[in-house]
Design a protein around this motif. Structure first.
Motif, mmCIF file in Angstrom:
data_model
loop_
_atom_site.group_PDB
_atom_site.id
_atom_site.type_symbol
_atom_site.label_atom_id
_atom_site.label_comp_id
_atom_site.label_asym_id
_atom_site.label_seq_id
_atom_site.Cartn_x
_atom_site.Cartn_y
_atom_site.Cartn_z
ATOM 1 N N GLU A 193 -22.021 11.652 7.576
ATOM 2 C CA GLU A 193 -22.058 10.192 7.504
ATOM 3 C C GLU A 193 -22.237 9.779 6.048
ATOM 4 N N LEU A 194 -21.505 8.769 5.628
ATOM 5 C CA LEU A 194 -21.600 8.298 4.254
ATOM 6 C C LEU A 194 -22.681 7.227 4.143
ATOM 7 N N TYR A 195 -23.574 7.422 3.170
ATOM 8 C CA TYR A 195 -24.639 6.447 2.927
ATOM 9 C C TYR A 195 -24.082 5.361 2.016
ATOM 10 N N LEU A 196 -23.918 4.167 2.553
ATOM 11 C CA LEU A 196 -23.248 3.094 1.822
ATOM 12 C C LEU A 196 -24.040 1.795 1.909
ATOM 13 N N PRO A 197 -25.187 1.730 1.239
ATOM 14 C CA PRO A 197 -25.940 0.465 1.239
ATOM 15 C C PRO A 197 -25.162 -0.604 0.492
ATOM 16 N N ARG A 198 -25.245 -1.820 0.969
ATOM 17 C CA ARG A 198 -24.487 -2.907 0.344
ATOM 18 C C ARG A 198 -25.407 -3.689 -0.589
ATOM 19 N N ALA A 199 -25.050 -3.700 -1.842
ATOM 20 C CA ALA A 199 -25.847 -4.404 -2.848
ATOM 21 C C ALA A 199 -25.034 -5.544 -3.427
ATOM 22 N N ASN A 200 -25.631 -6.711 -3.483
ATOM 23 C CA ASN A 200 -24.946 -7.873 -4.050
ATOM 24 C C ASN A 200 -25.956 -8.733 -4.778
ATOM 25 N N GLU A 201 -25.957 -8.605 -6.126
ATOM 26 C CA GLU A 201 -26.907 -9.371 -6.919
ATOM 27 C C GLU A 201 -26.294 -10.654 -7.470
ATOM 28 N N THR A 202 -25.153 -11.071 -6.917
ATOM 29 C CA THR A 202 -24.494 -12.304 -7.347
ATOM 30 C C THR A 202 -24.554 -13.328 -6.216
ATOM 31 N N PRO A 203 -25.421 -14.311 -6.308
ATOM 32 C CA PRO A 203 -25.613 -15.254 -5.204
ATOM 33 C C PRO A 203 -24.470 -16.238 -4.992
ATOM 34 N N LEU A 204 -23.636 -16.450 -6.010
ATOM 35 C CA LEU A 204 -22.566 -17.441 -5.894
ATOM 36 C C LEU A 204 -21.198 -16.757 -5.874
ATOM 37 N N PRO A 205 -20.423 -16.922 -4.822
ATOM 38 C CA PRO A 205 -19.063 -16.367 -4.813
ATOM 39 C C PRO A 205 -18.170 -17.132 -5.786
ATOM 40 N N MET A 206 -17.117 -16.484 -6.236
ATOM 41 C CA MET A 206 -16.194 -17.135 -7.154
ATOM 42 C C MET A 206 -15.410 -18.220 -6.419
ATOM 43 N N THR A 207 -15.186 -19.345 -7.083
ATOM 44 C CA THR A 207 -14.386 -20.433 -6.529
ATOM 45 C C THR A 207 -13.124 -20.615 -7.371
ATOM 46 N N ARG A 208 -12.177 -21.327 -6.838
ATOM 47 C CA ARG A 208 -10.944 -21.591 -7.575
ATOM 48 C C ARG A 208 -11.232 -22.413 -8.830
ATOM 49 N N GLU A 209 -12.206 -23.307 -8.739
ATOM 50 C CA GLU A 209 -12.539 -24.168 -9.867
ATOM 51 C C GLU A 209 -13.031 -23.367 -11.062
ATOM 52 N N VAL A 210 -13.682 -22.245 -10.812
ATOM 53 C CA VAL A 210 -14.197 -21.394 -11.888
ATOM 54 C C VAL A 210 -13.070 -20.935 -12.810
ATOM 55 N N LEU A 211 -11.869 -20.741 -12.273
ATOM 56 C CA LEU A 211 -10.749 -20.204 -13.040
ATOM 57 C C LEU A 211 -9.848 -21.281 -13.628
ATOM 58 N N ASP A 212 -10.175 -22.533 -13.377
ATOM 59 C CA ASP A 212 -9.357 -23.630 -13.912
ATOM 60 C C ASP A 212 -9.629 -23.842 -15.396
ATOM 61 N N GLY A 213 -8.845 -24.741 -15.986
ATOM 62 C CA GLY A 213 -9.077 -25.133 -17.369
ATOM 63 C C GLY A 213 -8.773 -24.052 -18.387
ATOM 64 N N GLY A 214 -7.871 -23.129 -18.070
ATOM 65 C CA GLY A 214 -7.496 -22.080 -19.007
ATOM 66 C C GLY A 214 -8.299 -20.801 -18.882
ATOM 67 N N LYS A 240 -9.652 -13.710 -3.438
ATOM 68 C CA LYS A 240 -10.608 -14.166 -2.436
ATOM 69 C C LYS A 240 -11.601 -15.109 -3.113
ATOM 70 N N VAL A 241 -11.500 -16.383 -2.798
ATOM 71 C CA VAL A 241 -12.372 -17.382 -3.426
ATOM 72 C C VAL A 241 -13.019 -18.247 -2.350
ATOM 73 N N ALA A 242 -14.171 -18.813 -2.714
ATOM 74 C CA ALA A 242 -14.880 -19.718 -1.814
ATOM 75 C C ALA A 242 -14.395 -21.144 -2.050
ATOM 76 N N GLU A 243 -14.634 -22.003 -1.090
ATOM 77 C CA GLU A 243 -14.227 -23.407 -1.209
ATOM 78 C C GLU A 243 -15.108 -24.164 -2.194
ATOM 79 N N GLY A 244 -16.327 -23.729 -2.326
ATOM 80 C CA GLY A 244 -17.278 -24.415 -3.206
ATOM 81 C C GLY A 244 -18.682 -23.950 -2.903
ATOM 82 N N TRP A 245 -19.674 -24.533 -3.575
ATOM 83 C CA TRP A 245 -21.065 -24.145 -3.366
ATOM 84 C C TRP A 245 -21.866 -25.344 -2.873
ATOM 85 N N THR A 246 -22.732 -25.091 -1.945
ATOM 86 C CA THR A 246 -23.653 -26.132 -1.509
ATOM 87 C C THR A 246 -24.785 -26.235 -2.529
ATOM 88 N N GLN A 247 -25.548 -27.305 -2.450
ATOM 89 C CA GLN A 247 -26.695 -27.433 -3.352
ATOM 90 C C GLN A 247 -27.738 -26.355 -3.047
#
Length: 335
Positions: A193-214, A240-247
């Motif tokens: 069995e492969l030990y594959l713990p999932r680690a994610n230290e980035t609380p905000l997913p990337m959105t389309r707006e992040v890549l706008d403006g050049g 794969k991008v999110a629609e946006g972030w909630t407050q």
């Protein structure tokens, strides 16, 4: 891992935390030694990055002999792999985990720089600060970031033209990778069995707006070497991008900055305690060395004088008889 004929070339910010835990487990490393790290890691899972000295059973390629390296080839039954990721989401992940949430090391080194992000209060803060970072390209200017693999082009780690890979996987192909690893291990009767713990230290997913403006174009230019080597894998329209972030999501990211500042305080306290312990040990050694040779030799002779000669190996007795220090101690006792 020679016994499993498995080679993993790690690429930072490409599922490397999970994959390193997998490799450590397959190699039979003592996993508890990693979690005892006293650095500024943000979670127990992140301690897998706490230092190569904790790896006792997993050799690095650059420490192997040329004869050993010559044997490493898919033609000889080895499974050699790496995993790569589109530079847009990879840079976003690196910036967020190191700068936005204020990882202690990056906070200490760069918090006074004009491109260092604010503690986010609203979504616009995050978009603006990432844009400023991308356009500034500090990973190309600051020596500490130039040497930081989180911001290297992936080709620098992977070296696709130099290593005989079984396959270089895209991040989206992890499920295929795991099936292939199982199949490889099964050939030698070592599947597990492969030990594959999932680690994610980035609380905000990337959105389309992040890549706008050049931003999208600027990242493509900065990581041109990756796009030249692997670009046919990545389509910006299929990211794969999110629609946006909630407050609430923004507030959660802001909380990470507070938590990491506290982690930094504790890590600094541990470093200071270790430094003080080292100083104390050195002082004890210094004081011990100041004791007179006569007192040290007399004390040692008293410690062992009740041991019967018959209990000592013959070689030790003969060596002791030839030792000038022993003869000097005998003279001291005769005095």
């Amino acid at each position: 891992m020679p016994e499993k004929k498995l080679v993993y070339i790690s690429v930072t910010k490409v599922a490397c935390t999970s994959l390193r835990w997998m490799i450590a487990d397959l190699a039979g490393e003592n996993l508890e030694t990693f979690t005892k790290a006293a650095g500024g890691q943000q979670s127990r899972l992140m301690t897998i990055h706490g230092g190569r000295d904790r790896w006792k059973k997993t050799p690095q390629l650059h420490r192997m002999t040329q004869a050993e390296l010559d044997e490493i080839s898919p033609d000889n039954g080895w499974f050699i792999f790496a995993v790569v990721r589109d530079p847009w989401s990879r840079l976003w992940s690196a910036w967020e985990s190191k700068f936005l949430v204020r990882h202690v090391t990056f906070m200490d080194r760069f918090s006074d720089e004009p491109w260092f992000p604010r503690v986010p209060g609203k979504a616009e803060d995050v978009v603006e600060d990432f844009r400023k970072f991308v356009f500034e390209r500090p990973w190309e200017k600051y020596p500490q970031l130039i040497k930081d693999s989180h911001f290297w082009p992936q080709v620098r780690s992977v070296r696709p033209g130099e290593l005989p890979y079984t396959k270089i996987y895209n991040l989206s192909e992890l499920s295929t990778l795991f099936k292939d690893i199982h199949a490889h291990l099964a050939l030698s009767g070592q599947d597990q069995e492969l030990y594959l713990p999932r680690a994610n230290e980035t609380p905000l997913p990337m959105t389309r707006e992040v890549l706008d403006g050049g931003v999208l174009e600027s990242i493509r230019e900065a990581y041109a070497a990756d796009f030249k080597a692997f670009g046919d894998r990545w389509d910006p329209d299929r990211l794969k991008v999110a629609e946006g972030w909630t407050q609430d999501a923004i507030d959660h990211a802001a909380f990470h900055t507070v938590a990491n500042e506290r982690i930094g305080d504790l890590a600094a306290a541990v470093r200071e305690a270790r430094n003080q312990l080292g100083k104390t040990r050195r002082e004890l050694r210094r004081l011990q060395m100041k004791r007179s040779p006569r007192s040290l030799m007399v004390e040692e002779l008293r410690r062992v004088r009740d041991v019967p000669a018959s209990a000592l190996p013959g070689k030790a007795i003969n060596k002791a008889k030839r030792n000038p220090a022993v003869r000097k101690v005998k003279r001291l006792f005769k005095a």
